[in-house]
Design an enzyme around this catalytic site. Structure first.
Site, mmCIF file in Angstrom:
data_model
loop_
_atom_site.group_PDB
_atom_site.id
_atom_site.type_symbol
_atom_site.label_atom_id
_atom_site.label_comp_id
_atom_site.label_asym_id
_atom_site.label_seq_id
_atom_site.Cartn_x
_atom_site.Cartn_y
_atom_site.Cartn_z
ATOM 1 N N SER A 1 136.721 -23.840 89.006
ATOM 2 C CA SER A 1 137.480 -23.575 87.647
ATOM 3 C C SER A 1 136.400 -23.292 86.435
ATOM 4 O O SER A 1 137.100 -22.881 85.276
ATOM 5 C CB SER A 1 138.675 -24.413 87.345
ATOM 6 O OG SER A 1 137.862 -25.682 87.044
ATOM 7 N N THR B 1 172.700 0.480 63.087
ATOM 8 C CA THR B 1 173.225 0.044 65.142
ATOM 9 C C THR B 1 173.005 0.976 65.933
ATOM 10 O O THR B 1 173.429 2.425 65.546
ATOM 11 C CB THR B 1 174.854 -0.599 64.925
ATOM 12 O OG1 THR B 1 175.474 0.487 64.433
ATOM 13 C CG2 THR B 1 174.808 -1.764 63.604
ATOM 14 N N HIS B 2 172.611 0.612 67.217
ATOM 15 C CA HIS B 2 172.450 1.984 68.330
ATOM 16 C C HIS B 2 171.571 2.824 67.548
ATOM 17 O O HIS B 2 171.669 3.863 67.789
ATOM 18 C CB HIS B 2 173.931 2.594 68.470
ATOM 19 C CG HIS B 2 175.018 1.626 68.724
ATOM 20 N ND1 HIS B 2 175.206 1.174 69.880
ATOM 21 C CD2 HIS B 2 175.938 1.092 67.681
ATOM 22 C CE1 HIS B 2 176.523 0.084 69.791
ATOM 23 N NE2 HIS B 2 176.861 0.405 68.465
ATOM 24 N N SER C 1 143.270 11.402 67.043
ATOM 25 C CA SER C 1 143.607 12.040 68.352
ATOM 26 C C SER C 1 142.178 13.008 68.658
ATOM 27 O O SER C 1 141.664 13.473 67.764
ATOM 28 C CB SER C 1 144.691 13.043 68.457
ATOM 29 O OG SER C 1 144.553 13.986 69.503
ATOM 30 N N LYS D 1 146.745 14.168 63.922
ATOM 31 C CA LYS D 1 147.240 13.079 64.461
ATOM 32 C C LYS D 1 146.795 11.865 63.769
ATOM 33 O O LYS D 1 145.565 11.587 63.390
ATOM 34 C CB LYS D 1 147.144 12.844 65.843
ATOM 35 C CG LYS D 1 147.778 13.661 66.514
ATOM 36 C CD LYS D 1 149.500 13.619 66.680
ATOM 37 C CE LYS D 1 149.804 12.580 67.216
ATOM 38 N NZ LYS D 1 150.018 12.691 68.792
ATOM 39 N N ASN E 1 147.671 7.989 64.545
ATOM 40 C CA ASN E 1 148.582 7.333 65.468
ATOM 41 C C ASN E 1 148.579 5.903 65.417
ATOM 42 O O ASN E 1 147.808 5.264 64.783
ATOM 43 C CB ASN E 1 148.232 7.496 66.955
ATOM 44 C CG ASN E 1 148.202 8.840 67.336
ATOM 45 O OD1 ASN E 1 149.140 9.710 67.117
ATOM 46 N ND2 ASN E 1 147.149 9.309 68.230
ATOM 47 N N GLU F 1 151.649 0.059 68.552
ATOM 48 C CA GLU F 1 152.077 0.198 70.396
ATOM 49 C C GLU F 1 151.240 -0.665 71.329
ATOM 50 O O GLU F 1 151.883 -1.318 72.258
ATOM 51 C CB GLU F 1 151.408 1.612 70.666
ATOM 52 C CG GLU F 1 152.092 2.640 70.037
ATOM 53 C CD GLU F 1 151.133 3.991 70.209
ATOM 54 O OE1 GLU F 1 150.613 4.313 69.486
ATOM 55 O OE2 GLU F 1 151.642 4.677 71.379
HETATM 56 N N1 ARG Z 1 139.731 -28.579 87.861
HETATM 57 C C1 ARG Z 1 141.006 -29.045 88.059
HETATM 58 C C2 ARG Z 1 142.273 -28.414 87.246
HETATM 59 O O1 ARG Z 1 141.880 -27.722 86.394
HETATM 60 C C3 ARG Z 1 140.826 -30.566 87.347
HETATM 61 C C4 ARG Z 1 141.627 -31.759 88.227
HETATM 62 C C5 ARG Z 1 141.232 -31.814 89.510
HETATM 63 N N2 ARG Z 1 141.801 -32.928 90.133
HETATM 64 C C6 ARG Z 1 141.585 -32.921 91.465
HETATM 65 N N3 ARG Z 1 142.107 -33.946 92.034
HETATM 66 N N4 ARG Z 1 140.682 -32.099 92.247
HETATM 67 O O2 ARG Z 1 143.395 -28.663 87.560
#
Ligand code: ARG
Length: 459
Positions: free
Chosen positions: A24, A156-157, A278, A284, A286, A291
């Site tokens: 992660s 409204t509408h 554009s 244009k 825009n 959006e």
């Molecule tokens: N990277 C993990 C998370 O974001 C941290 C916790 C990990 N805990 C574990 N028991 N593997 O959730």
């Protein structure tokens, strides 16, 4: 080789695919400040409780300062093999201070660590969202002040309904965004309890002081159940819910800006700074920012639904599924902040076209209700009958291709004998809005009172 943090029972390292799905660090490095703050508080508490020596705590504190400096300077080398921000920081700490780093994880788990880091991060985002909303409210308030008594059609509408004031319409959004800010503040207050010390899931036998770490990190108190502390992400869901509702409001305002800035409406002119051209059509200009804000609700609502779906059916306590919480929240928060900033810029810069608003307000029989109300008040008709009589007058005007005030008194009396020339006073749009003095109504006097109240609250 096997992992330095948890590899004791392993003889082989992970497959590359395992590392790819597991790591992660690519996104949770955004939690580095929170992770280091949590570690600092934890180490100081461990020393104060006599669980580690003060010398080790000092070394850990100084080492964490150096890790933070490296990250801030962009010199830190994040490693996917070390999975996440928690192990990246701890591993670097070990490089820097040696054995003492290994004592930091006493009475702690990545489970309570990540829950703490993420709460701290989301808590900051609640504050940032509330601040961004206040800036937007101030921009809307300035528009409302400039045109507190400018008349425009209320719809409204998306069909002309009754005249309202520009100030009233702007202030409607001030109220909506105030509730949005309130939702972020409520969520913040509810999430402000500290998971740290829940350890993996069951608490710990070490004599830790959870109140001390909670206080050091600005939490009101430690969370009272260790299983709950490591396994819920309702705080993130609340943030996403508040963000999604806010994004709905932003997208409705965006839609109005798109409509209002069209050549057919010309209610507002967007600034060059918040418009695009554009590449083929030279004329244009825009409303792309509007959006895009209108569209970005998709990402934010998507994040809410994604995290609800991740959390649904997860048994207590921690499961790795929960690692999927972060990217959704990061993206939703980034998207919301950008959308708020862009909307604030567009609103600050736009010019409302008073003449076009007033011309539109007067068209489309917008004062038909005023006429019906007059028949009730001055001629004593039951409202249903007044409604019917007015409908007949509208049909007559429409057949002639004119508006209600263009009908002659004779024509009106042919429909109902009780009508007098005094009726013409209520057929004007300015009289119409001025008459709507009920609390929260569109009368300029009411609108100015609301503007004054909000001016006080927002400065
Ligand atoms: N990277 C993990 C998370 O974001 C941290 C916790 C990990 N805990 C574990 N028991 N593997 O959730």
């Amino acid at each position: 080789g096997s992992n330095a943090m948890w590899g004791g029972r392993f003889s082989a390292g992970p497959d590359a695919i395992m590392e790819a799905i597991n790591a992660s660090i690519g996104f949770d490095q955004r939690l580095s400040d929170q992770d280091i703050a949590g570690s600092r508080a934890h180490a100081a508490m461990l020393a104060a409780q006599g669980i580690i020596t003060q010398a080790d705590a000092d070394a850990i504190r100084d080492g964490l300062d150096r890790v933070k400096a490296e990250i801030d300077a962009g010199e830190f080398v994040f490693s996917a093999a070390l999975e996440d921000i928690h192990m990246n920081v701890e591993s670097r700490l070990r490089d820097l201070i040696g054995a003492a780093a290994g004592r930091l994880h006493t009475a702690r788990s990545r489970n309570d660590q990540v829950a703490t880091d993420f709460r701290l991060w989301v808590r900051d985002q609640c504050d940032a969202a509330a601040e961004g909303l206040e800036a937007l409210q101030r921009a809307l308030l300035a528009q409302a002040e400039a045109g507190a008594d400018w008349v425009m059609p209320g719809f409204t509408h998306l069909q002309t309904a009754q005249p309202v004031t520009w100030g009233h319409h702007m202030m409607a959004y001030v109220e909506m965004f105030a509730r949005d800010a309130g939702r972020f503040r409520d969520a913040r207050a509810r999430m402000n309890e500290c998971p740290l010390g829940a350890a993996a899931l069951a608490g710990t036998g070490f004599p830790i002081d959870r109140a001390a770490t909670a206080a050091a990190l600005g939490f009101d108190k430690p969370m009272d159940n260790s299983l709950d502390a490591v396994s819920d992400r309702d705080f993130a869901l609340e943030f996403l819910s508040a963000a999604a509702i806010c994004a709905v409001h932003l997208s409705r305002l965006s839609e109005e800006l798109v409509i209002w800035s069209s050549a057919q409406f010309r209610f507002v002119t967007l600034s060059d700074r918040f418009s695009t051209g554009s590449s083929i059509m030279p004329q244009k200009k825009n409303p792309d920012a509007a959006e895009l804000i209108r569209a970005k609700i998709g990402r934010i609502t998507g994040a809410l639904v994604a995290l609800l779906t991740v959390m649904k059916g997860l048994p207590l306590a921690y499961s790795k599924d929960m690692q999927e919480d972060k990217e959704q929240v990061f993206d939703a928060a980034d998207t919301l902040m950008l959308a708020l900033a862009a909307m604030t810029g567009m609103i600050s810069d736009l010019t409302a076209n008073r003449a076009a608003l007033e011309a539109a307000a007067s068209a489309g029989f917008s004062t038909a209700t005023d006429l019906a109300d007059w028949l009730v008040r001055e001629a004593g008709l039951p409202f249903r009958e007044a409604h019917h009589v007015t409908g007949a007058l509208v049909a007559r005007a429409e057949a002639r291709g004119v508006d209600l005030p263009d009908l002659s008194l004779d024509e009106m009396q042919a429909v109902h004998g009780a009508i007098t020339s005094a009726v013409f006073e209520v057929l004007g749009v300015h009289n119409s809005v001025a008459s709507r003095t009920s609390h929260g109504g569109t009368a300029p006097a009411q609108v100015r009172a609301r503007i004054a109240a909000w001016r006080e609250r927002l400065t």
